[in-house]
Scaffold this motif. Structure first.
Motif, short mmCIF file in Angstrom:
data_model
loop_
_atom_site.label_atom_id
_atom_site.label_comp_id
_atom_site.label_asym_id
_atom_site.label_seq_id
_atom_site.Cartn_x
_atom_site.Cartn_y
_atom_site.Cartn_z
N UNK A 1 12.71 -64.47 -23.83
CA UNK A 1 12.86 -64.77 -22.22
C UNK A 1 13.09 -63.66 -21.41
N UNK A 2 12.64 -63.53 -20.22
CA UNK A 2 13.04 -62.46 -19.25
C UNK A 2 14.38 -62.97 -18.68
N UNK A 3 14.73 -61.81 -17.75
CA UNK A 3 16.09 -62.05 -17.33
C UNK A 3 15.95 -63.26 -15.97
N UNK A 4 14.71 -63.37 -15.54
CA UNK A 4 14.58 -64.44 -14.62
C UNK A 4 13.81 -65.92 -14.94
N UNK A 5 13.95 -66.20 -16.38
CA UNK A 5 13.45 -67.31 -16.90
C UNK A 5 14.68 -67.83 -17.60
N UNK B 1 1.35 -71.08 -15.20
CA UNK B 1 1.09 -71.85 -13.93
C UNK B 1 2.53 -71.69 -13.26
N UNK B 2 2.63 -70.82 -12.15
CA UNK B 2 3.73 -70.93 -11.43
C UNK B 2 3.72 -71.92 -10.23
N UNK B 3 4.57 -72.49 -9.69
CA UNK B 3 4.60 -73.51 -8.86
C UNK B 3 5.96 -73.80 -8.06
N UNK B 4 6.27 -73.70 -6.74
CA UNK B 4 7.39 -74.11 -6.12
C UNK B 4 7.10 -75.34 -5.62
N UNK B 5 5.95 -75.93 -5.33
CA UNK B 5 5.93 -77.53 -5.03
C UNK B 5 5.56 -78.35 -5.91
N UNK C 1 11.87 -63.03 -6.40
CA UNK C 1 12.19 -62.80 -5.10
C UNK C 1 13.00 -63.83 -4.39
N UNK C 2 13.95 -64.25 -5.31
CA UNK C 2 14.97 -64.66 -4.85
C UNK C 2 14.91 -66.46 -5.12
N UNK C 3 13.61 -66.69 -5.29
CA UNK C 3 13.00 -68.18 -5.29
C UNK C 3 12.96 -68.64 -6.66
N UNK C 4 13.40 -69.99 -6.93
CA UNK C 4 12.90 -70.65 -8.49
C UNK C 4 11.48 -71.03 -8.27
N UNK C 5 10.78 -70.70 -9.49
CA UNK C 5 9.65 -71.56 -9.48
C UNK C 5 9.39 -72.25 -11.13
#
Length: 569
Positions: A52-56, A174-178, A208-212
């Motif tokens: 994994x990466x540090x943001x996952x 697929x990245x999604x914040x909604x 960028x500080x938001x979770x997707x």
């Protein structure tokens, strides 16, 4: 859009005698402390991803194979290297053919705190502990996105240059914040290539500080021609919540596309001298025996199974073994068994051929050496897998030759027991208590089932139609290969996959040719291309017409009036 009226079913009401419940609870409490129940419980830990990466995030699952396990995992050590974002717990009981099995599970969503190799320590669960697991955490990737996107697709393929018929790994994210109200993303369709799905992961990633929310799908691609392999863009069609959602609002329609990719595919290199091109990350050949080969007697049957295993190939690509000739012995070959396994590295193939041997007299019998040349895609060099020659020393015997039976031997013939013996046998009263509790559980479940059946309305007698999507998918892929005039090796693999998915067809190419004589000329042509010295031209159009006739004949004509109506007319 008219409002949706939903009628909730009336709740079921039934009564269970309180005395039964008291008896059940008492026996469960006694069994929970019984030495038999506690000693047989096994605990284990698994993760959905090891890289994994540090943001996952990743999911850690702890499980105990008995619902009577009353302890709780001690996860305090996890907090040193991970943030624990979510926790879930579940239990399950299965009764199959009178055998009762149960389990408990704990799932934790973990976010790593640092980069590098992180070891999830052994987690204490009661008197036992799980095994440690090592996870690789990489730095967060640098991303360039225009604007404040809520949904987008990314795609990548490795390696960017490879050989024909060698495995490529294609990943789409697929990245999604909604939230999605509805969404569809089709599997890739690539000309002159065989595509096999190898897995899907779902996790969260901070950007960028938001979770997707991230949905990651991986595919193994096997190109069938050299040259430029073009992987087209995948299209996502989705409806998401509107900025001002309401009951009558169908949501916003989004169309997103992944970037197209191109891979350079080289033909087999001149350094490879084998008769059959086998590009793989690893290939080995091993043998197992159904009995002791050092104590054979004349007239005694023994089965030899040879297993060819390869990483990065399909089972249909693995070669058939040369015919065995053994003077003075009777030989009974079994039909080859092919299987594909999906793992973190892609597709692994296994081909198993079994041969029953009955030596007719005492003496020494020599089984010849087997050599399989292959190309190592990791080192980019030729290699040869070798199964050494073996001598069978047979002593004299008077027993009549038995009918050979093929052993269901696995690639690993010798296995060690994972269950340590108890130092002391369980007392007799513990055994009686354990089986008394099992009987109470069966009686309780029977009473519950009778109460449910008395209250349940009469069910419809119409049986649902069998799902044939899997067979149709394989035949559509086979049709595309025929239209693209694919190679004989690709056609063999596709025909084998389609035949195995069809409920009324033999599950391999040779048996298919024996049952449908009209297919035999095409099978001979493919074999000639792969293993002979001639060209073995194939009429792809005629082959497709013949396959369609075989499919129609195997499916049979439907009787009028028996088809079920469509789900959404």
């Amino acid at each position: 859009m008219p409002p949706i009226n939903v009628r909730l079913p009336r709740p079921l009401r039934f009564a269970i005698p309180s005395g039964w419940i008291a008896l059940l609870l008492t026996l469960l409490a006694l069994v929970a402390g019984s030495p038999i129940a506690l000693s047989d419980t096994e605990v284990r830990a698994t993760v959905d991803r090891t890289t994994v990466s540090l943001e996952e995030t990743l999911t850690l699952t702890l499980s105990a194979d008995s619902m009577l396990f009353s302890g709780e995992p001690d996860i305090a050590a996890l907090q040193e290297d991970f943030h624990i974002l979510n926790r879930q717990q579940s239990s399950r009981t299965n009764i199959v053919n009178g055998d009762i099995s149960s389990s408990r599970q704990w799932e934790y969503t973990l976010a790593p705190k640092r980069e590098g190799q992180i070891t999830i320590p052994a987690i204490p669960m009661g008197k036992k502990s799980t095994r440690p697991i090592t996870v690789t955490v990489s730095a967060a990737p640098q991303r360039q996105r225009s604007g404040n996107q809520q949904v987008w697709l990314e795609a990548d393929i490795t390696p960017r240059r490879s050989y024909v018929q060698a495995q490529l790994e294609y990943t789409v994210k697929l990245f999604s914040s909604v939230n999605f109200l509805d969404a569809s993303l089709d599997a890739p369709t690539i000309d002159n290539a065989v595509v096999e799905p190898i897995g899907e992961n779902r996790y969260r990633q901070q950007i960028d500080g938001r979770y997707f929310q991230v949905i990651e799908r991986r595919y193994a691609i096997f190109p069938q021609r050299s040259g430029e392999l073009e992987i087209p863009a995948l299209t996502l069609q989705a409806r998401v919540e509107s900025y001002r959602p309401s009951l009558l609002d169908p949501g916003r329609l989004l169309i997103k596309r992944s970037p197209p990719l191109t891979v350079k595919i080289d033909p087999p290199p001149s350094q490879f001298s084998g008769s059959l091109w086998l590009p793989a990350a690893n290939l080995d050949i091993v043998e197992t025996w159904s009995g002791d080969v050092d104590s054979l007697e004349a007239g005694q049957s023994i089965t030899r199974s040879i297993h060819i295993r390869a990483d990065g190939l399909l089972a249909a690509q693995l070669p058939a073994l040369p015919a065995t000739v053994l003077d003075g012995a009777r030989l009974y070959p079994d039909q080859a068994k092919l299987s594909n396994d999906v793992n973190d590295t892609g597709v692994s193939a296994l081909r198993t051929e079994s041969l029953a041997i009955i030596p007719g007299k005492a003496g020494t019998y020599t089984l010849p050496e087997i050599r399989i040349p292959w190309w190592n895609t990791r080192t980019n060099s030729p290699e040869v897998a070798i199964l050494p020659a073996r001598e069978l020393k047979v002593s004299g015997g008077t027993a009549a030759a038995p009918t050979p039976t093929f052993a269901q031997s696995a690639p690993n013939a010798a296995t060690e027991s994972n269950t340590a013996p108890l130092d002391e046998p369980a007392p007799a009263h513990s055994h009686r208590l354990f089986w008394l509790a099992i009987g109470a559980l069966v009686l309780f479940n029977t009473a519950l089932l009778i109460a449910l059946l008395r209250r349940r309305p009469a069910a419809s007698t119409a049986a649902p139609a069998q799902n044939s999507n899997d067979e149709k998918t394989h035949f559509d892929a086979l049709t595309k290969l025929c239209k693209n005039k694919a190679s004989a090796q690709a056609l063999r693999a596709a025909i084998n996959s389609w035949a195995r998915s069809h409920p009324h067809l033999p599950n391999n190419l040779d048996a298919l040719g024996r049952e449908y004589e009209e297919l035999r000329p095409f099978i001979d042509g493919m074999n000639l291309q792969l293993y002979g010295e001639g060209s073995g031209d194939i009429d792809h159009s005629a082959l497709l017409d013949t396959l369609r006739q075989c499919r129609k004949g195997a499916s049979g004509e439907k009787k009028p009036g028996t088809a079920l109506p469509a789900l959404y007319p």
